[in-house]
Motif scaffolding. Structure first.
Motif, PDB file in Angstrom:
ATOM      1  N   ARG A 531     -43.999 -32.320 -41.076  1.00  0.00           N
ATOM      2  CA  ARG A 531     -43.147 -33.590 -40.902  1.00  0.00           C
ATOM      3  C   ARG A 531     -42.155 -33.816 -42.212  1.00  0.00           C
ATOM      4  O   ARG A 531     -40.963 -34.182 -41.858  1.00  0.00           O
ATOM      5  CB  ARG A 531     -43.942 -34.841 -40.697  1.00  0.00           C
ATOM      6  CG  ARG A 531     -43.222 -36.056 -40.414  1.00  0.00           C
ATOM      7  CD  ARG A 531     -44.597 -37.242 -40.442  1.00  0.00           C
ATOM      8  NE  ARG A 531     -45.461 -36.709 -39.497  1.00  0.00           N
ATOM      9  CZ  ARG A 531     -46.582 -37.391 -39.278  1.00  0.00           C
ATOM     10  NH1 ARG A 531     -46.620 -38.445 -40.015  1.00  0.00           N
ATOM     11  NH2 ARG A 531     -47.388 -37.054 -38.204  1.00  0.00           N
ATOM     12  N   GLU A 532     -42.490 -33.461 -43.246  1.00  0.00           N
ATOM     13  CA  GLU A 532     -41.576 -33.623 -44.371  1.00  0.00           C
ATOM     14  C   GLU A 532     -40.206 -32.778 -44.230  1.00  0.00           C
ATOM     15  O   GLU A 532     -39.145 -33.192 -44.795  1.00  0.00           O
ATOM     16  CB  GLU A 532     -42.339 -33.305 -45.768  1.00  0.00           C
ATOM     17  CG  GLU A 532     -43.531 -34.273 -45.895  1.00  0.00           C
ATOM     18  CD  GLU A 532     -44.576 -34.048 -45.178  1.00  0.00           C
ATOM     19  OE1 GLU A 532     -45.426 -34.840 -45.465  1.00  0.00           O
ATOM     20  OE2 GLU A 532     -44.644 -32.948 -44.443  1.00  0.00           O
ATOM     21  N   VAL A 533     -40.666 -31.508 -43.720  1.00  0.00           N
ATOM     22  CA  VAL A 533     -39.476 -30.489 -43.588  1.00  0.00           C
ATOM     23  C   VAL A 533     -38.276 -30.988 -42.511  1.00  0.00           C
ATOM     24  O   VAL A 533     -37.117 -30.992 -42.912  1.00  0.00           O
ATOM     25  CB  VAL A 533     -39.906 -29.316 -43.428  1.00  0.00           C
ATOM     26  CG1 VAL A 533     -38.708 -28.205 -43.338  1.00  0.00           C
ATOM     27  CG2 VAL A 533     -40.847 -28.918 -44.701  1.00  0.00           C
ATOM     28  N   ALA A 535     -38.141 -33.895 -41.166  1.00  0.00           N
ATOM     29  CA  ALA A 535     -37.136 -35.225 -41.558  1.00  0.00           C
ATOM     30  C   ALA A 535     -36.172 -34.893 -42.411  1.00  0.00           C
ATOM     31  O   ALA A 535     -35.019 -35.361 -42.272  1.00  0.00           O
ATOM     32  CB  ALA A 535     -38.193 -36.139 -42.302  1.00  0.00           C
ATOM     33  N   TYR A 536     -36.155 -34.179 -43.333  1.00  0.00           N
ATOM     34  CA  TYR A 536     -35.038 -33.587 -44.350  1.00  0.00           C
ATOM     35  C   TYR A 536     -34.137 -33.017 -43.672  1.00  0.00           C
ATOM     36  O   TYR A 536     -32.729 -33.466 -43.752  1.00  0.00           O
ATOM     37  CB  TYR A 536     -35.533 -32.740 -45.525  1.00  0.00           C
ATOM     38  CG  TYR A 536     -34.850 -32.388 -46.520  1.00  0.00           C
ATOM     39  CD1 TYR A 536     -34.381 -33.366 -47.330  1.00  0.00           C
ATOM     40  CD2 TYR A 536     -34.270 -31.062 -46.814  1.00  0.00           C
ATOM     41  CE1 TYR A 536     -33.166 -33.026 -48.365  1.00  0.00           C
ATOM     42  CE2 TYR A 536     -33.332 -30.613 -47.684  1.00  0.00           C
ATOM     43  CZ  TYR A 536     -32.899 -31.840 -48.484  1.00  0.00           C
ATOM     44  OH  TYR A 536     -31.835 -31.643 -49.618  1.00  0.00           O
ATOM     45  N   GLU A 556     -48.499 -33.690 -40.474  1.00  0.00           N
ATOM     46  CA  GLU A 556     -48.000 -34.130 -42.072  1.00  0.00           C
ATOM     47  C   GLU A 556     -48.627 -33.256 -43.032  1.00  0.00           C
ATOM     48  O   GLU A 556     -49.757 -32.974 -42.903  1.00  0.00           O
ATOM     49  CB  GLU A 556     -48.519 -35.590 -42.232  1.00  0.00           C
ATOM     50  CG  GLU A 556     -48.148 -36.144 -43.525  1.00  0.00           C
ATOM     51  CD  GLU A 556     -48.473 -37.677 -43.615  1.00  0.00           C
ATOM     52  OE1 GLU A 556     -47.901 -38.253 -44.482  1.00  0.00           O
ATOM     53  OE2 GLU A 556     -49.070 -38.150 -42.529  1.00  0.00           O
ATOM     54  N   SER A 557     -47.776 -32.693 -44.049  1.00  0.00           N
ATOM     55  CA  SER A 557     -48.208 -31.867 -44.888  1.00  0.00           C
ATOM     56  C   SER A 557     -47.606 -32.190 -46.234  1.00  0.00           C
ATOM     57  O   SER A 557     -46.442 -31.593 -46.727  1.00  0.00           O
ATOM     58  CB  SER A 557     -47.756 -30.308 -44.389  1.00  0.00           C
ATOM     59  OG  SER A 557     -48.177 -29.289 -45.469  1.00  0.00           O
ATOM     60  N   PRO A 558     -48.187 -32.896 -46.875  1.00  0.00           N
ATOM     61  CA  PRO A 558     -47.729 -33.389 -48.402  1.00  0.00           C
ATOM     62  C   PRO A 558     -47.305 -32.377 -49.278  1.00  0.00           C
ATOM     63  O   PRO A 558     -48.337 -31.102 -49.510  1.00  0.00           O
ATOM     64  CB  PRO A 558     -48.797 -34.420 -48.818  1.00  0.00           C
ATOM     65  CG  PRO A 558     -49.416 -34.927 -47.716  1.00  0.00           C
ATOM     66  CD  PRO A 558     -49.447 -33.727 -46.728  1.00  0.00           C
ATOM     67  N   SER A 560     -44.997 -29.859 -48.712  1.00  0.00           N
ATOM     68  CA  SER A 560     -44.428 -28.984 -48.157  1.00  0.00           C
ATOM     69  C   SER A 560     -42.963 -28.706 -48.334  1.00  0.00           C
ATOM     70  O   SER A 560     -42.531 -27.340 -47.989  1.00  0.00           O
ATOM     71  CB  SER A 560     -44.652 -29.029 -46.694  1.00  0.00           C
ATOM     72  OG  SER A 560     -44.020 -30.249 -46.262  1.00  0.00           O
ATOM     73  N   LEU A 561     -42.250 -29.711 -48.851  1.00  0.00           N
ATOM     74  CA  LEU A 561     -40.950 -29.652 -49.184  1.00  0.00           C
ATOM     75  C   LEU A 561     -40.476 -29.774 -50.725  1.00  0.00           C
ATOM     76  O   LEU A 561     -41.117 -30.707 -51.372  1.00  0.00           O
ATOM     77  CB  LEU A 561     -40.248 -30.637 -48.393  1.00  0.00           C
ATOM     78  CG  LEU A 561     -38.541 -30.781 -48.735  1.00  0.00           C
ATOM     79  CD1 LEU A 561     -37.727 -29.529 -48.151  1.00  0.00           C
ATOM     80  CD2 LEU A 561     -38.144 -32.016 -48.103  1.00  0.00           C
ATOM     81  N   SER A 562     -39.704 -28.839 -51.166  1.00  0.00           N
ATOM     82  CA  SER A 562     -39.450 -28.727 -52.702  1.00  0.00           C
ATOM     83  C   SER A 562     -37.825 -28.356 -52.729  1.00  0.00           C
ATOM     84  O   SER A 562     -37.576 -27.436 -52.279  1.00  0.00           O
ATOM     85  CB  SER A 562     -40.283 -28.166 -53.446  1.00  0.00           C
ATOM     86  OG  SER A 562     -39.813 -27.907 -54.942  1.00  0.00           O
ATOM     87  N   THR A 699     -34.231 -34.510 -52.793  1.00  0.00           N
ATOM     88  CA  THR A 699     -35.822 -34.769 -52.708  1.00  0.00           C
ATOM     89  C   THR A 699     -36.654 -33.859 -53.579  1.00  0.00           C
ATOM     90  O   THR A 699     -36.435 -32.602 -53.530  1.00  0.00           O
ATOM     91  CB  THR A 699     -36.444 -34.457 -51.341  1.00  0.00           C
ATOM     92  OG1 THR A 699     -35.545 -35.376 -50.474  1.00  0.00           O
ATOM     93  CG2 THR A 699     -37.785 -34.744 -50.883  1.00  0.00           C
TER      94      THR A 699
END
Length: 700
Positions: A531-533, A535-536, A556-558, A560-562, A699
Motif C-alpha cells: 500500500r505504501e509503495v 500510494a507513492y 499494508e506493509s510499514p 516497505s518504502l524508503s 518520503t
C-alpha cells in the motif's frame, strides 16, 4: 493451524492432509506411468496415425509431470450437501481437494479436482454473504512443496466473522526466485469472473500495477483450453507480450497448469516479413502507426488494377472466341466492387474470363465442362491478360515504393495525410531494393497490412494481448487480423503507456482491434504492490492518466518504502546529476539480505555505470528475462524493459534520469510510474538530483 506434538494420524488433521498429498502424488505418478506404458502398435492403421497418436501421448506424459516444489492441491471444499457425480468429474461426496490438475486413483475416483472444473468455482467465489453451499473452505500453506499449515473458513457458520486469509496473504507475499509464478491459489472473486468468462466474447482488462491482470490473462487461457479444448486444439491460441524478456518471464506459468500448446510471440514476431535494421524518429513512427495508413495502403494496392481497354481473343483448337473490352471491364469492376482480397480476386479473374468464353461455346452448340473451363483459364492469352489487368503485388516492394516515391505516396494519401505527414514518412535516401532497405518496426507492420490485403491472414481461436496500451493503431490491426474469427483477452494499464502512440482509451483500441463488442473490466484491488509503495507511485496519476482510478492495495506493509537522497558529495543542482553508485550498491546489498529476488532499475543510459559498480563490488547480476537462482538473485533492469516484471525488492536509481530519458515529460513520468511499481515487498529509491515535482514531498 500448524503441526504440534506427535499424535495418531487419524487425530491429526495436518497429518491426514499430508497423507492425502502423498497419495495424490503417487496416483499422479501412476497416471504418468500408465501413459508411458501405452502400446499403440496394434491400434494404428498407418505410420501417420501412429505419429499423431504418439505425439498426443507424449504431450499427455508432459502434462502429467509432478512439479516437486509446486503444490499439487492448495485448497479443500466441504459442501453442506452431496455434489452430483457429473458436476465433480465423476466424484460422489461432499469433500473435494482443489488443485492445478485432475488426479484420480486406480479406480478412477478423483483425488484432486482441476481448479477449472465447475465444482471448484466456489473455492474462489464463495463468501459469507454467498456461501454457494460450502460449509468449509480450507487453504493450505506449503514450504518446498510440502504442507506446513492449513486455515479454515466456516462459511455456513454465522458466528464466524468474515476475515482476511493469513495464508492467502503469505502466498501473495511469498518470495519468488525464477520465472513468474502462477496465481491459481490466490485468484480473487473479481479475477475469477474474468478468468471463467466465455470463449465467444472478447474481454478487455484495465488493471493498475499489482492487480494481477497478466496472471489473470494467462489463467484465462488455461481455463479456455480446459473448457473448449477440442475447438482450440483446431484453431490455436496465442499469447502476445511486449518483448522477449517478458515472454521468457511468463513462459513457465502455463506449463505449471498443464498447458503446453500455447504459442507466445511479440507483435514484431507476428509481422516479421522483413529484417528490421532501422529505427524511426517518434514523429515518423506516429504517422506510420496511425490507422489512416490502412486507407493509404488499400488505395495503393488497388491502384495496380488496370481496367481493360482492348478485347481478348482466346484461341482453342480451330475456334476463336472474342471477349469484348466492355465485358472484361464489367468482370473486373465486379471483382473490385466485392472488395475481396487482392490475391483472391486475381485468382478468380481467369476463371471469370474462362466462364465468359464457355458461355459463347454453349451458345455455339458445344457442351464444355469444368475441365474445359480450367483449360481456358490456363490459356496463354488469358494469363497474359490477367497479368496486365491484375498484376501480382509484392507487399514489401509496394511499401518500399510508397516510402520512396513522393508522387506515388501523394496520389494515394491525398485527403488522408497532410503534406507534412507525408514528408515525415518519406525516406530521405530511398533504398535500392526491398532486401537492402533498412526497415523499421513500423515499416514491418505496414508490410503486414499489405500482406493481408493480398492474402487473408490466418485467424486463431483466442489471442491474449498483454501490455496492450503501448500498441499503435496499426499494431492493433495486425493483432486483430490474427483473431478475426476468434476472441481476445486484452490486458493493459493506460497509466503505463510509454510509447508516443500510447492508447488514449480502450474503446479506441478495441475499435482498431476489430472488437468493438468487447466487455471492459477494471481491476482496482492491488495484491502485489504494498500500500505504501502504490500510494507513492499514484501521486503521478493526475499527470499521466487523469481520471484513472487509483489502485487500492490490500497489503499494508510499514517500512516497505524508503526514499533516500545520496550524500552531499554526490549531490548537484544539475538536472543531469547522477546518484552515487556506492549508495545504489549499498541499497542492493541491503535488499539482498532478504529472501527473494531484487531488481535494480535505472535509466537505460545509467546501466553501464551501474553494471561496472556492481562488478567492482563483487555482486553478480542478471539481465531482464534471465532466470534468477538461489545464488544470483539480483537483476539489472533498464527502465525501458521493466514493464510487466516484478521483484520482491526493488532499488530504483535516480527517478529524474528515468523521466529525462524520454522524449516528453508525460512519457517519462509514465516510465517512472512503471519503475516505481515493480516491488512486491520493498522499494528503495536512491536519488542525487531533485525528485520530479509530481512526486511531492520526499518520503523517508
Amino acid at each position: 493451524m500448524v503441526g504440534g506434538p506427535a499424535v495418531p494420524v487419524h487425530d491429526d488433521p495436518l497429518a491426514r492432509e499430508r497423507t492425502h498429498l502423498a497419495a495424490s502424488r503417487a496416483a499422479l505418478r501412476a497416471m504418468r506411468e500408465d501413459a508411458e506404458g501405452l502400446d499403440i502398435r496394434d491400434v494404428t492403421a498407418n505410420w501417420v496415425n501412429a505419429a499423431v497418436l504418439q505425439h498426443q501421448i507424449d504431450e499427455r506424459i508432459k502434462a502429467l509431470a509432478d512439479l516437486a516444489h509446486t503444490p499439487l492441491f492448495f485448497g479443500r471444499l466441504t459442501y453442506l450437501h452431496t455434489v452430483g457425480a457429473e458436476e465433480a468429474e465423476g466424484a460422489a461426496g461432499d469433500q473435494f481437494y482443489i488443485g492445478r490438475r485432475h488426479v484420480h486413483d486406480a479406480d478412477g475416483d478423483p483425488m484432486v479436482i482441476d481448479w477449472r472444473a465447475p465444482v471448484s468455482q466456489p473455492f474462489y467465489q464463495a463468501s459469507k454473504q454467498k456461501p454457494m453451499d460450502v460449509a468449509l473452505r480450507r487453504r493450505f500453506g506449503y514450504t518446498a512443496g510440502e504442507i506446513t499449515a492449513y486455515e479454515d473458513e466456516r462459511l455456513s457458520d454465522p458466528a464466524e466473522l468474515e476475515q482476511t486469509s493469513k495464508l492467502l496473504q503469505q502466498e501473495i507475499e511469498r518470495p519468488r526466485v525464477g520465472p513468474m509464478r502462477d496465481i491459481v491459489a490466490t485468484i480473487q472473486p473479481e479475477q475469477d469472473e474474468i478468468v471463467r468468462s466465455g470463449l465467444g466474447g472478447t474481454v478487455c482488462v484495465q488493471g493498475g500495477p499489482g492487480t494481477g491482470k497478466t496472471a489473470v490473462g494467462l489463467h484465462r487461457v488455461a481455463y479456455l483450453l480446459y473448457a473448449h479444448r477440442e475447438r482450440l486444439a483446431r484453431t490455436g491460441t496465442l499469447v502476445i507480450g511486449p518483448n522477449k524478456s517478458f515472454l521468457h518471464y511468463i513462459e513457465q506459468v502455463l506449463p505449471a497448469l498443464g498447458e503446453l500448446e500455447v504459442q507466445q510471440a511479440t507483435v514484431d514476431d507476428l509481422v516479421a516479413h522483413v529484417e528490421v535494421r532501422g529505427a524511426d524518429a517518434a514523429e515518423t513512427a506516429l504517422v506510420k502507426g496511425d490507422a489512416r495508413m490502412a486507407e493509404v495502403l488499400r488505395r495503393a494496392v488497388r491502384s495496380h488494377v488496370t481496367l481493360p481497354t482492348e478485347a481478348l481473343m482466346v484461341v482453342r483448337g480451330s475456334r476463336r472466341w472474342r471477349i469484348p473490352s466492355y465485358e472484361l471491364e464489367e468482370i473486373v469492376q465486379e471483382l473490385l466492387d466485392r472488395d475481396i482480397r487482392y490475391g483472391a480476386a486475381r485468382e478468380a479473374l481467369p476463371q471469370r474470363i474462362a466462364h465468359a468464353v464457355l458461355v459463347r461455346m454453349e451458345q455455339a452448340g458445344e457442351a464444355p465442362d469444368d475441365r474445359v473451363q480450367d483449360a481456358v483459364a490456363r490459356n496463354a492469352a488469358v494469363k497474359a491478360a490477367v497479368k496486365e489487368i491484375w498484376p501480382p503485388v509484392d507487399p514489401a516492394k509496394l511499401v518500399l515504393r510508397l516510402l520512396s516515391d513522393a508522387d506515388f505516396l501523394a496520389a494515394h494519401a491525398e485527403g488522408v495525410l497532410g503534406d507534412e505527414e507525408q514528408k515525415a514518412i518519406l525516406w530521405a535516401k530511398p533504398a535500392r531494393s526491398a532486401k537492402s532497405a533498412k526497415w523499421s518496426d513500423a515499416d514491418a507492420v505496414l508490410i503486414d497490412e499489405v500482406a493481408d490485403l493480398v492474402t487473408r491472414t490466418h485467424s486463431l481461436g483466442h489471442v491474449v494481448l498483454d501490455e496492450a496500451q503501448d500498441l499503435s493503431p496499426m499494431q492493433y490491426r495486425a493483432v486483430g487480423r490474427r483473431c478475426t474469427t476468434g476472441s481476445a483477452t486484452v490486458l493493459g494499464d493506460l497509466a503505463q503507456g510509454t510509447t508516443p502512440w500510447a492508447t488514449r482509451s480502450w474503446d479506441e483500441a478495441l475499435m482498431h482491434l476489430g472488437k468493438r463488442e468487447a466487455v471492459i473490466e477494471e481491476l482496482t484491488a492491488g495484491f502485489r504492490v504494498p500500500r505504501e509503495v502504490i500510494a507513492y507511485a499514484s501521486r503521478l496519476l493526475p499527470s499521466i492518466a487523469p481520471g484513472l482510478a487509483e489502485v487500492s492495495s490490500v497489503r499494508e506493509s510499514p517500512g516497505s518504502l524508503s526514499v533516500r537522497p545520496v550524500g552531499e558529495s554526490s549531490s548537484s543542482s544539475s538536472s543531469s546529476s547522477s546518484s552515487s553508485e556506492a549508495d545504489v550498491v549499498a541499497a542492493c546489498v541491503e535488499s539482498l539480505r532478504h529472501e527473494g529476488s531484487t531488481g535494480l532499475i535505472a535509466a537505460d543510459a545509467r546501466i553501464p555505470v551501474l553494471a561496472a559498480a556492481l562488478e567492482e563490488a563483487g555482486l553478480g547480476y542478471l539481465g531482464p528475462g534471465e532466470e534468477t537462482t538461489p545464488d544470483t538473485r539480483l537483476t539489472l533492469v533498464p527502465a525501458s524493459l521493466a514493464k510487466g516484471l516484478e521483484y520482491d525488492y526493488v532499488v530504483l536509481d535516480e527517478p529524474s534520469a528515468v523521466v529525462d530519458a524520454e522524449p516528453d515529460e508525460r512519457t517519462g513520468l509514465r516510465r517512472l510510474y512503471v519503475a516505481l511499481t515493480r516491488a512486491v515487498s520493498g522499494l528503495i529509491v536512491v536519488h542525487g538530483a531533485p525528485l520530479p515535482e509530481q512526486l511531492g514531498p520526499a518520503t523517508r
